[in-house]
Structures are given as C-alpha cells and as structure tokens.
Design a protein around this motif. Sequence first.
Motif: not given
Length: 384
Positions: A98-99, A173-175, A207-210
């Motif tokens: 899963r990313p 890993r830049r999820p 800008g990653t969703t947390f």
Amino acid sequence: MLALTEKSVINSAGQFGRDTESRTPLIEIRGISKSFHSFTAINDLSLNIYEKEFFALLGPSGCGKSTLLRMLAGFETPTSGQILLNGENMVSIPPEKRPINMMFQSYALFPHLTLEQNIAFGLKRLNMAKDEIHSRVAEMLSLVQMEKFARRKPGQISGGQRQRIALARSLARRPKMLLLDEPMAALDKKLRRETQLELMDIQHQLGTTFVIVTHDQEEAMTVANRIGIMDHGHLVQVSTPLETYENPVSRHVAEFVGDTNVFCGHVNAVKESGWQFCLDKVDTVLVAPELTGVPSGNIKYLNVRPEKMAVSRDYEEDSSNYLKGTIIDVAYLGNLSTYYVDVGLDKPVLAQMTNSQRLHTEHFAEGDVVWVSWYPQDGQLLVR
C-alpha cells in the motif's frame, strides 16, 4: 525547531475549512465495520479524507480510532465495508504494497543501526540505487534538521529527536498517506507543543496527507485541518477545529473537546429575542439563540464555554443570563483564572477570566459571593 510561517498557517487552516464536497477524496471509507468475536470496535463507519489534508481522529481510549488506523494501514482486515484509495479497494492489498506508511507510538527504531541506516532501511527493501538512497536519506535528515546526528544510534539521542527520525523514516518512501498513532504521547508538554508545530510545517512542505490518532484534544485542535470525533466505534462529528469547538453536535462532543458548562433543562418559551431555557434544578430562565430546524420541545441542554462567562461582584443589568453563586475553588494558571462557582446545580459552573493586567485585574477568592453572566449569543442549545 522548524519555523511555522504565517503563510503556512493560513493556507493550512483555510484550504480545508471550506466545503469539501466538491473535492475528490484520496481515501473513501465506505460502511466499514470491525468485530472481534462479540465486540464491535467499528460500526458501519464512512469517511472521506482528502489529498494534502491533516486529519485527526480524536476520542477516548477504546473508541475505535486506533483500530480504524490499523485498517487503513492494512494490519487489520475489516469485517465488512470498503477502503478505497483513489478509487481502488485496498482491503485485500497487504500493508507493504500500500502507498501508505505508519509511524508507531513507540517509534520502533532499530537500536543497532545508526539514524541514517534506520531511514535507509525501508528504501533498501525497494531495491533503490545506492546513490538514490543516499540522496533520499540526506533529504529526510535535512527535513527534520537532524543531519549532524546521522551517525548516532537511537539510544544516543533524546526522545524528541527519536520522534523526528521515526517521522523521517516514515516519509522516506514518499507515501501518499502517513498514519500517526499517538506520536507525541511520550513527550513532555513543551516539547510536544514544539513538535506539533514542526509536524504541521513538514506536512505543509511535503503536501502528504497525514492522519493522526490522538486522545489529546489540544493536539488535535492544533495540528488538524479537520477532526473526526469518535465514540464507541461511531464517528459522531467531522468538522474543522473551530466548528468542533464552537458548534458541537451533542453534549458528548461539547464535554470531550475542552472545558464547558452543560445545563440541563427545557425551552420554556420561544420569543424574537431568543429561546427561553428553563433550568431543571433551579428557578432560573436563560436566553439562547434559536436552534434552527429543531422543535423547541426536543431541546435538552444549553452549552456555554467558560471563557464566554464573566464573574463580577454585582449583578450586570445589561446581561440577559446570570446566575448567583459562591466560589468554591479557584485555579490560577497565570494567564487566566478558572473559578468554580456553586449555583445550586449538580456541578459547579466553570468561568474563566484572563489576567490581562499584572496588578489591576480583579481577583476573586474561595467563599466570595459572585454573579456569573454571559451574553445569549454565547450559549448553544443541544438536543442530545
């Protein structure tokens, strides 16, 4: 500490404070349920989470928030329902494919590896080229401002620094989504506050969703664009921090998020000046704004936050709402004082006043007879 700029705060607060219905969700949770034998941890829960959002799952221990997080990560399989990522059902996909990445409360760093080796561990399993791994590790160390500690091991740095490295490893890993399970529970109050600001700034930069799980209301209000309040496996309210605090949908939410006063009673009369609310325990009628779309006979509670209240020795003629009582305790916190006032109800009324002047702010003491007052528009009627 990373600088949290005014611009980033404005962007973070405003982007998801608007209506989200027109946006395409990154994650769609559709009718998810999870049972462990006869116990139902999550019950028919649906939720949308959006790209670049900082979302908080807030609730007491045992409400199901960590179970929901583990299902997002793939460590638990739903009993029923779907979890869609960009429209693809992720339920049957194992965690490593899963990313999505997860940062655990314990940080789970390898004690025998250096900090840079800890960050590189997951990248090596992706079979990345050595120079690319080296570049990504350097980028992550710079992001959390830990470059000079790269060759140290986890046991040689502080708890706050370990938290930064765990965050860097989770992001390496830049999820598409990062899940955080009580990540600041082990930090002291001052360090927790600093780390919250750093976390917000990092999330804004990348800008990653947390998605963060916490039982700390202040933490959720600080970091999140939206908050989902959970209770016994259900989502009872999803809204911005401002909306959650100022307009709770129920007594449970009002009492869980911050201090408040909830008065029990019923609407006695409906007038243009406001609905008149009659208290159950004392012969007093209070005034509050109309609750639109709700029959007056369904009203059970009046919610008033302590900071909306004023304490005075004399009755304020211009106030529609007032209660007379005796101060039974005072909590002096420096910047403000909380007064516990016995007005004849089952619980004392909490009123907070700021100590805005060093010497001239009026202070009250235990045993003083006072009037507690507030404006009608500062109260909120509740059905449940």
